[in-house]
Design an enzyme around this catalytic site. Sequence first.
Site, PDB file in Angstrom:
ATOM      1  N   THR A 151       0.868  -1.186   0.000  1.00  0.00           N
ATOM      2  CA  THR A 151       0.000   0.000   0.000  1.00  0.00           C
ATOM      3  C   THR A 151       0.906   1.238   0.000  1.00  0.00           C
ATOM      4  O   THR A 151       1.014   1.937   1.011  1.00  0.00           O
ATOM      5  CB  THR A 151      -0.927   0.005   1.238  1.00  0.00           C
ATOM      6  OG1 THR A 151      -0.125  -0.167   2.428  1.00  0.00           O
ATOM      7  CG2 THR A 151      -1.934  -1.109   1.183  1.00  0.00           C
ATOM      8  N   CYS A 155       7.499   1.122   6.294  1.00  0.00           N
ATOM      9  CA  CYS A 155       6.254   1.336   7.038  1.00  0.00           C
ATOM     10  C   CYS A 155       6.100   2.734   7.646  1.00  0.00           C
ATOM     11  O   CYS A 155       5.170   3.456   7.295  1.00  0.00           O
ATOM     12  CB  CYS A 155       6.131   0.282   8.126  1.00  0.00           C
ATOM     13  SG  CYS A 155       6.136  -1.370   7.432  1.00  0.00           S
ATOM     14  N   LEU A 168      13.161   4.600  22.037  1.00  0.00           N
ATOM     15  CA  LEU A 168      13.653   5.914  22.467  1.00  0.00           C
ATOM     16  C   LEU A 168      15.116   6.071  22.075  1.00  0.00           C
ATOM     17  O   LEU A 168      15.844   6.841  22.689  1.00  0.00           O
ATOM     18  CB  LEU A 168      13.491   6.078  23.986  1.00  0.00           C
ATOM     19  CG  LEU A 168      12.088   6.450  24.489  1.00  0.00           C
ATOM     20  CD1 LEU A 168      12.081   6.566  26.010  1.00  0.00           C
ATOM     21  CD2 LEU A 168      11.582   7.753  23.861  1.00  0.00           C
ATOM     22  N   PHE A 195       1.843  -6.870  13.223  1.00  0.00           N
ATOM     23  CA  PHE A 195       2.738  -6.017  14.010  1.00  0.00           C
ATOM     24  C   PHE A 195       4.175  -6.483  13.904  1.00  0.00           C
ATOM     25  O   PHE A 195       5.017  -6.092  14.706  1.00  0.00           O
ATOM     26  CB  PHE A 195       2.290  -6.000  15.479  1.00  0.00           C
ATOM     27  CG  PHE A 195       0.931  -5.362  15.669  1.00  0.00           C
ATOM     28  CD1 PHE A 195       0.775  -3.988  15.562  1.00  0.00           C
ATOM     29  CD2 PHE A 195      -0.186  -6.136  15.916  1.00  0.00           C
ATOM     30  CE1 PHE A 195      -0.472  -3.395  15.705  1.00  0.00           C
ATOM     31  CE2 PHE A 195      -1.442  -5.553  16.068  1.00  0.00           C
ATOM     32  CZ  PHE A 195      -1.585  -4.181  15.962  1.00  0.00           C
ATOM     33  N   LYS A 206       5.655   6.008   5.294  1.00  0.00           N
ATOM     34  CA  LYS A 206       4.405   6.063   4.531  1.00  0.00           C
ATOM     35  C   LYS A 206       3.181   6.041   5.451  1.00  0.00           C
ATOM     36  O   LYS A 206       2.191   6.719   5.197  1.00  0.00           O
ATOM     37  CB  LYS A 206       4.351   4.948   3.486  1.00  0.00           C
ATOM     38  CG  LYS A 206       3.768   3.649   3.934  1.00  0.00           C
ATOM     39  CD  LYS A 206       3.623   2.637   2.803  1.00  0.00           C
ATOM     40  CE  LYS A 206       3.495   1.221   3.369  1.00  0.00           C
ATOM     41  NZ  LYS A 206       2.339   0.972   4.187  1.00  0.00           N
ATOM     42  N   GLU A 235      10.609  -6.141  10.591  1.00  0.00           N
ATOM     43  CA  GLU A 235      11.642  -6.766   9.776  1.00  0.00           C
ATOM     44  C   GLU A 235      12.844  -7.043  10.671  1.00  0.00           C
ATOM     45  O   GLU A 235      13.165  -6.255  11.569  1.00  0.00           O
ATOM     46  CB  GLU A 235      12.033  -5.859   8.610  1.00  0.00           C
ATOM     47  CG  GLU A 235      10.931  -5.770   7.578  1.00  0.00           C
ATOM     48  CD  GLU A 235      11.317  -4.933   6.372  1.00  0.00           C
ATOM     49  OE1 GLU A 235      12.511  -4.878   6.028  1.00  0.00           O
ATOM     50  OE2 GLU A 235      10.406  -4.317   5.791  1.00  0.00           O
TER      51      GLU A 235
HETATM   52  C1  UGA Z   1       7.454  -1.276  12.094  1.00  0.00           C
HETATM   53  C2  UGA Z   1       6.769  -1.589  13.426  1.00  0.00           C
HETATM   54  O1  UGA Z   1       7.744  -1.631  14.468  1.00  0.00           O
HETATM   55  C3  UGA Z   1       6.019  -2.913  13.356  1.00  0.00           C
HETATM   56  O2  UGA Z   1       5.314  -3.134  14.584  1.00  0.00           O
HETATM   57  C4  UGA Z   1       5.022  -2.863  12.202  1.00  0.00           C
HETATM   58  O3  UGA Z   1       4.338  -4.108  12.066  1.00  0.00           O
HETATM   59  C5  UGA Z   1       5.770  -2.551  10.908  1.00  0.00           C
HETATM   60  O4  UGA Z   1       6.483  -1.298  11.033  1.00  0.00           O
HETATM   61  C6  UGA Z   1       4.750  -2.462   9.795  1.00  0.00           C
HETATM   62  O5  UGA Z   1       3.883  -1.604   9.867  1.00  0.00           O
HETATM   63  O6  UGA Z   1       4.763  -3.327   8.910  1.00  0.00           O
HETATM   64  P1  UGA Z   1       9.743  -2.089  10.913  1.00  0.00           P
HETATM   65  O7  UGA Z   1       9.478  -0.982   9.939  1.00  0.00           O
HETATM   66  O8  UGA Z   1      10.086  -3.437  10.411  1.00  0.00           O
HETATM   67  O9  UGA Z   1       8.453  -2.293  11.865  1.00  0.00           O
HETATM   68  O10 UGA Z   1      10.964  -1.653  11.826  1.00  0.00           O
HETATM   69  P2  UGA Z   1      11.170  -0.965  13.257  1.00  0.00           P
HETATM   70  O11 UGA Z   1      11.936  -1.870  14.112  1.00  0.00           O
HETATM   71  O12 UGA Z   1       9.912  -0.433  13.808  1.00  0.00           O
HETATM   72  O13 UGA Z   1      12.128   0.264  12.882  1.00  0.00           O
HETATM   73  C7  UGA Z   1      11.665   1.319  12.049  1.00  0.00           C
HETATM   74  C8  UGA Z   1      12.712   2.403  11.971  1.00  0.00           C
HETATM   75  O14 UGA Z   1      12.842   3.092  13.212  1.00  0.00           O
HETATM   76  C9  UGA Z   1      14.122   1.900  11.631  1.00  0.00           C
HETATM   77  O15 UGA Z   1      14.709   2.768  10.696  1.00  0.00           O
HETATM   78  C10 UGA Z   1      14.854   1.961  12.975  1.00  0.00           C
HETATM   79  O16 UGA Z   1      16.247   2.121  12.843  1.00  0.00           O
HETATM   80  C11 UGA Z   1      14.210   3.184  13.581  1.00  0.00           C
HETATM   81  N1  UGA Z   1      14.292   3.226  15.072  1.00  0.00           N
HETATM   82  C12 UGA Z   1      13.661   2.294  15.818  1.00  0.00           C
HETATM   83  C13 UGA Z   1      14.979   4.267  15.681  1.00  0.00           C
HETATM   84  O17 UGA Z   1      15.556   5.165  15.009  1.00  0.00           O
HETATM   85  N2  UGA Z   1      15.018   4.325  17.041  1.00  0.00           N
HETATM   86  C14 UGA Z   1      14.412   3.397  17.814  1.00  0.00           C
HETATM   87  O18 UGA Z   1      14.476   3.524  19.064  1.00  0.00           O
HETATM   88  C15 UGA Z   1      13.715   2.349  17.193  1.00  0.00           C
END
Ligand code: UGA
Length: 435
Positions: free
Chosen positions: A86, A261, A251, A150, A264, A153
Amino acid sequence: MKIAVVGVGHVGLVTAATLAKMGHEVVGLDDDDRKIEGLNQGKLPFFEPGLKELIEEVTAAGRLRFSQDPADAIAGATVAFSCVGTPSRADGEANLLAVEKAAESVGKHATGDIVFVQKSTVPIHTADRVQAMLRRISKHRFYLVSNPEFLKEGSAVEDSLHPDRLLVGADMPEAHEIMRSVYEPLMNQNVTYFATDIKTAELAKHACNAFLALKISFANALAQICDASGADVCSVADIMGSDPRIGRAFLNAGLGYGGYCFPKDVAAFKVQAARFGYEFDLLDDVIKINQQALQSAFRKVNDVLWNIEGKRIVLLGLAFKALTDDVRESPSLYLAKLLIDAGAEVIGYDPQANQAARAQLPELQVVDDLYEAAEGAHCLVIATEWPEFADLDLSRLKGIMTHPIIVDARNILDPQLVAEAGFTYLPTGRPPVNL
Ligand code: UGA
């Protein structure tokens, strides 16, 4: 139970393999010939820890197969999961063309009443649109369900087999009943099962992603203040996180959030809220702070190098986060582009994402060996939090780099160790060392 999974990307492939592991008979359907061909030969289209082994196990057991033929995948299925992409339109709204096509395909090929489960993230009221369309094209009954995922990756298999919660939104009791039997094999774990109406489920998924993005942006805003004041953002996050009402997760200040994700979904949620008459301005700030985090890292590299033109910069980590080869909306590649445009020579390295990064940003030099990348470098930037970057051989790096400078955009190194190794060290929202 026979289940069709429409769209075998990051969400669909993990969903299909997990459902098969639970004991269901699953067919993964996709219109990308090469992807299906590869999967049938045991080749995965992306890297995800544990997924290859899981797929090998469930295909060998005869519970998962892949097809390009919707009739084959959908005929006789009790449930069809829509896991198609999407993506964003130019104004931030979600483009639901693939969802419409998935639903149309299920409508045309269903051989009886069927549960249509929307798994990928969609705006509120999407189920209503799907239901109306299906009614027009088929004589069967369609039970609509919103069942947002939820998974993250990098830990997608673990998240799917051992979820902390399951969210099932449906407006008909029959749909709830069937979904309970789909997930029955996971119920003996400590999982919270939320059975709600469809709109609540659709909204809850957006609320979760937007709130997580907000937490990250809050940490990145704090990092700006810490950089200016000399306070330590990691300690501030630890102190905040020890309050159970706040929680330490998400945090971590750094380069900002990326991936398919959050960018977008935050934009799409903002547009949706406005459609419902609510200007969710807070989300504009979340997006703005996320961009500032990237600019701030760029400025830090620029300042420490004095004149950036012609300087050789090693960028460690090209994926949007650790444990994936996904470079979509990767903050690291955005930083690479800023540095290249400013005249630097940038050499990237990632444990898994080198190939994807080469395709995404051809002007970036990518090498397959971290220390080869660092040879003659004026600055090393840690852009993704891969665990192996926490164990860099600092004395070896010191010997091969032209200038011993490390910019740690993810705060994964121990400042004292880096100082002892004789580096100038610039973390994010923490006091610099040997500047
Ligand atoms: C995210 C959500 O965490 C999932 O729960 C959700 O299912 C998914 O999107 C989705 O909608 O499909 P994801 O995008 O795989 O999962 O990765 P995250 O671990 O959430 O990280 C996202 C981004 O945030 C990364 O670039 C990561 O480096 C960054 N991040 C994460 C930070 O900069 N600081 C943090 O403390 C945590």
